[in-house]
Motif scaffolding. Sequence first.
Motif: not given
Length: 479
Positions: A393, A399, A401
């Motif tokens: 990610r 992204k 997390t």
Amino acid sequence: MEAVRSESGVRSEKIAAPVATVIARTKRFQVWFIRVCSSILLWTCLVQLLTVGELWHPSFMANTTVSIVKPPHHPPPLLPLSFLKLASLGFQICDMVAVARLLNLTLVVPELDKTSFWADNSTFEEIFDVEHFIDSLRDEVRIVRRLPKRFNRKYGYRVFEMPPVSWSQEKYYLQQILPLFSKRKVLHFNKTDARLANNGISIDLQKVRCRVNFQALKFTPEIESLGYKLVRILQERGPFVALHLRYEMDMLAFLGCTHGCTKEEAKELKRLRYAYPWWREKEIVSKERRSQGLCPLTPEETALILLALGFDKDTQIYIAAGEIYGSERRLAVLRAAYPRIVRKEMLLDPGELQQFQNHSSQMAALDFMVSIASDTFIPTYDGNMAKVVEGHRRYRGFKKTILLDRKRLVELLDLHQNGTLSWNEFAVAVGSAHEKRMGQPTRRKVIADKPKEEDYFYANPQECLCEGANCDDLLGPGN
């Protein structure tokens, strides 16, 4: 008449002399030409013999399911095939490919570990696209599907097995492992987890890890097709959270975590731990383990944390996990708080999942794909899959997390549940504790002589995120 004959003989001798000269020169040229052709032919044969000899006398690296054979160029010399046994989604393979590249070995396609709790008999070929794996690493390391027959135990060949030292630097492999190949053609690494250091590795070798992790390891078309279908179904329903809820029987048993379990369940988990002789820790105090943040959050605790983090009741949550210990009984509180909880078994027809049933690694691959694609990923325990998903990610643009601080959360949960903290105080404290734990760009935490406590390479593969060795623009505090 005699005069005519005499004159004719003289003429014949004058004509014959140059003809003889031409014939002699022609014969010398033919001899020279034959010698040249013979030399070319002999050198060609010699080159062919050397090439064949190189192909049939490789070096191999040992046993886990990745074999390594040394290519015919440069020192270091050929190393044995390395067999890599895997119980995760691939970073152990990445490490062993890097080792093969460092030592100039030939790698044998890995075989996966079949001795785990789940007894999954999946092969590497059933999870990963082998042709893509071999082809994409063609410029890095030679990879073969299997060892030559002469190295088979059926033919009396005894493979030397050993576990490399954990968290090792390049120096260890060059000075301690490479010399073993002077006497052995095949070396079997029977343990491959965390056998290469996170930090202190040359940038070139770190880049090899990157290429394996993000390019070479590709799931089979069957897994990818179904994984993409799962993602499409979820996305059509709106944004979703992938919750890696690691409240599974094996995890609880081996970690010694029984918080929230009945007495009978605690006994069952302990019996399971004793049933596996390879697990060293037998007597574990669950309360101490939990207070240190070393236990996965329970489903009930997870529901409170999600609410405190601001996820409302309409949030779509995909549970990326195997069977939850205690089944629906333990999921009741979480499901009451978040009615839009789904699992792959709820979204796909039974027939679509049939080929993956009883293959936990293949089912985990589907969860992995969904976790990568989710709007938010939240692991309740930082196991191997959670770390690899986190790294992917980051690679895909950092992204979101949410990396739960379990030690801090356990303190806050206990204070809230005993009435010391109100709900508002609890929620503020939980949010504050995780402001900088959302997967933002950051450098790996390095702790000298304590590699277990530092950030794993695969959770934060910073060398994979920028072109050069200096990533200040990307990972500095200003970003």
